[in-house]
Design a protein around this motif. Structure first.
Motif, short mmCIF file in Angstrom:
data_model
loop_
_atom_site.label_atom_id
_atom_site.label_comp_id
_atom_site.label_asym_id
_atom_site.label_seq_id
_atom_site.Cartn_x
_atom_site.Cartn_y
_atom_site.Cartn_z
N TYR A 124 47.43 42.61 36.00
CA TYR A 124 47.85 41.06 37.03
C TYR A 124 48.57 40.01 36.39
O TYR A 124 49.56 39.24 37.46
CB TYR A 124 46.17 39.62 36.49
N PHE A 134 48.27 40.98 45.74
CA PHE A 134 47.77 42.00 44.79
C PHE A 134 48.33 42.84 45.35
O PHE A 134 48.78 43.42 46.76
CB PHE A 134 46.04 41.41 44.96
N PHE A 213 41.33 42.30 40.13
CA PHE A 213 42.98 41.52 40.04
C PHE A 213 44.03 41.88 40.33
O PHE A 213 44.51 41.52 40.36
CB PHE A 213 42.53 40.76 38.41
N THR A 214 43.36 43.49 40.65
CA THR A 214 45.02 43.72 40.38
C THR A 214 44.94 44.37 42.57
O THR A 214 45.87 44.46 43.53
CB THR A 214 44.82 45.36 40.02
N LEU A 216 42.74 44.27 44.68
CA LEU A 216 40.95 43.45 45.38
C LEU A 216 40.01 44.96 45.58
O LEU A 216 39.57 45.27 45.60
CB LEU A 216 42.16 42.26 46.47
N PRO A 228 47.21 45.03 49.01
CA PRO A 228 45.75 45.33 48.63
C PRO A 228 44.92 46.95 49.24
O PRO A 228 44.78 46.70 50.66
CB PRO A 228 45.01 44.02 49.46
N THR B 280 39.94 35.56 40.91
CA THR B 280 40.40 35.96 41.73
C THR B 280 40.35 34.67 42.77
O THR B 280 40.95 34.19 43.82
CB THR B 280 39.69 36.94 43.16
N GLU B 281 39.13 33.41 42.48
CA GLU B 281 39.27 32.11 43.10
C GLU B 281 39.37 30.76 42.11
O GLU B 281 39.20 30.39 42.84
CB GLU B 281 37.74 32.22 43.51
#
Lengths: 280, 322
Positions: A124, A134, A213-214, A216, A228, B280-281
């Motif tokens: 990330y 992402f 986190f990558t 998604l 994504p 992610t949030e």
């Protein structure tokens, strides 16, 4: 009770406990597989492979997630394997006994067990933040980082199993070192190295944490590696945690697919490995 | 003429081969160094990402327990506490069972069954974390809620001092359930490493003890365990390293509450579960850096544990080599 009787009793109790421990371990394995079959099999069907993930309450399948998982796993394996093989070659062929090699070996073993979520954070930081979004590329890179240590480990072990006589014979024929390694050693160790790659694929196929986190997730079918991408583990995570029954059913189906694929790969890899050792 | 031409051709080819050799050797070495650099790159990237949080909170981040994204106040204590406690429960359960399995496989099991049973136990390690999570959420948690948890609340919950650990309603989800799931997940690591080190005991030692009339349990306790102590501890640490960093399974069942509760039945959180749920949030100048700092802490803890495990196992290896 006599001393002899007491010793026999202690022995019987401890042996029984060790038997129970093993039975418990096996029981859990079968319980998990059984649960997956019970919940997952009813959800199997052609729609699973042809339709994309539905909105809550809709009908659909996992086609986009399966596609994403396969693509990212393949890209990660293609990228990670050469790095792992070359590093393993250095450790087994050139670096024997050198300080660099033992440090690399040590660090590799730590990477092998490093928390995969931290790998996700790393990718990330170095890919998602600079790119600004992402992407499936970032997902594949984080999976590739997990592939490398597995392949390094098995490659080194397998190359070390190749008898020194083969190396010496090839060298005596006048072959340069690189040719000895590429044409003789690799060929002798091929089955074992293949096992390593299969185990690595099995390891990343179900990895969820680094993808959060990558890559998604994506509700739609998207072949774009720069965006994504849906993938089975994250879809399972999202759907299983949801309150919708039809989403949970799809999560079970996905879980069954992944587990069966991984167990088959594992058993196959072990079978190849045991055969290659048997022939040597 | 050929007599002169040939040596130059050979010499040319030799030079090319030597060049190719050097190229190949240096390429492999470059990749090896690359793998080594990866570890430092991870450390560096996390440190850089966590910098805003580190300079804002300093060391107090480690022992404060506020977690308020709205006010941008963050403390790592609940997550660190949850990580350590769930791992401790996991090891408490997995170590005896793992040792039992290793003992069964090396001492008790008929030889033709050793491989199949060993393989099945190792397959537990191949099942992905997320599968354990979904199984824990839908199968294990309700079972624990109905049976084990009311039982411990009624029995252990009434004992002074210990009772605090088992107070409160049986929710099913919580620290104890997470510990259970983790125990199952690290079991194969503990069992297979222990089995491997048990097998390094020289047959001579083992058979001498049997010859003097020792029972199987006595051989394991007085011969096998003392001989393999270092390796067994290494195997346990390896399992611990896995338990500390485990993410998905824990995220499903721990309940995700940022607080330190005395009761093991209460919901909590771990470092990895917090990351999985919130990263992610995370919006705001300090939220994401605080989470990255959590990741950094996790990485450092697991690095220390895994390095210690590796050193112990290496010590066993070098002793065997002598």
């Amino acid at each position: 009770m006599t001393l002899y009787g007491r010793r026999r009793l202690t022995n019987a109790v401890i042996l029984a406990l060790s038997f129970v421990a093993t039975a418990m371990g096996l029981l859990v394995l079968f319980l998990i597989l059984g649960t997956l079959l019970v919940h997952g099999v009813p959800a199997l069907g052609t729609a699973l492979f042809t339709q994309i993930t539905p909105p809550p309450g809709g009908r659909g399948g996992l086609a986009n997630a399966i596609y994403g998982s396969v693509v990212m796993t393949v890209v990660a394996t293609l990228a990670g394997t050469p790095v792992g093989v070359l590093t393993g070659t250095y450790l087994a062929e050139f670096g024997r006994g050198s300080a660099i090699a033992s440090v690399v070996r040590f660090i590799n073993d730590i990477l092998l067990s490093a928390p995969s979520i931290v790998i996700g954070l790393f990718v990330y930081e170095v890919m998602v933040v600079p790119m600004g979004h992402f992407s499936a590329w970032a997902g594949a890179v984080s999976l590739a980082i997990i592939v490398v240590p597995v392949v390094v480990r098995t490659t080194e072990n397998m190359l070390l199993l190749v008898p020194a006589g083969l190396r010496e014979a090839a060298t005596a024929l006048g072959a340069p070192r690189w040719k000895v390694i590429v044409a003789v050693i690799y060929r002798a160790a091929l089955q074992g190295m293949l096992t390593g790659v299969m185990l690595a694929v099995a390891r990343i196929a179900g990895e969820t944490a680094p993808l959060l986190f990558t890559a998604l997730n994506n509700q739609f079918f998207s072949p774009n590696m720069n965006a994504p991408m849906a993938n089975l583990p994250v879809v399972i995570f999202q759907f299983a945690m949801s309150p919708y029954a039809d989403w949970q059913l799809l999560a079970w189906a996905g879980a069954l697919l992944i587990t069966v694929a991984i167990l088959v790969l594992n058993v196959l890899a072990r079978w190849i490995a045991s055969r290659s050792i048997a022939t040597q | 003429m050929t007599a002169i031409a040939e040596p130059t051709a050979v010499r040319g080819r030799m030079r090319r081969q030597r060049l190719a050799d050097a190229l190949f050797r240096n390429t492999t070495r470059a990749f090896a160094i690359g793998v080594m650099a990866l570890l430092f790159a991870v450390l560096g990237a996390l440190l850089l990402g966590a910098m805003p949080a580190i300079s804002a909170f300093g060391f107090s981040f480690l022992w404060t327990s506020a977690w308020n994204p709205v006010k941008s106040v963050f403390g790592a204590l609940p997550a660190i506490y949850g990580t350590l406690v769930t791992s401790a429960i996991a090891m408490l359960l997995a170590v005896p069972v793992g040792l039992g399995i290793a003992m069964f496989l090396t001492e008790l099991c008929p030889p033709w069954l050793r491989r199949p049973i060993g393989t099945l136990i190792e397959l537990l390690a191949a099942i992905p974390s997320i599968i354990y999570g979904i199984w824990g959420l839908f199968v294990l948690a309700p079972v624990l809620q109905m049976t084990v948890q009311p039982f411990v609340v009624d029995t252990l919950g009434n004992i002074p001092l210990v009772g605090v650990l088992f107070a409160g309603p049986p929710l099913g989800l919580g620290v104890l359930t997470a510990g259970f799931i983790l125990a199952v997940m690290v079991l194969p690591f503990v069992a297979s490493v222990t089995r491997d080190v048990f097998q390094t005991v020289p047959a001579m030692l083992r058979e001498s003890a049997y010859g003097m009339g020792a029972t199987t349990a006595e051989v394991v306790r007085r011969i096998v365990l003392p001989y393999t102590r270092v390796g067994v501890v290494g195997g346990i640490m390896l399992g611990l390293g896995r338990a500390l960093g485990e993410t998905m399974a824990v995220t499903f069942v721990i309940g995700n509450a940022h607080r330190v509760s005395a009761s093991l039945l209460a919901p909590g959180t771990t470092i990895s579960a917090t990351l999985a749920n919130e990263f992610t949030e995370a919006v705001g100048d300090l939220y994401a850096p605080a989470l990255i700092e959590l990741g950094l802490i996790l990485f450092v803890i697991t690095f220390i544990v895994l390095a210690a495990a590796k050193l112990l196992l290496l010590r066993l290896e070098s002793r065997d080599a002598k």
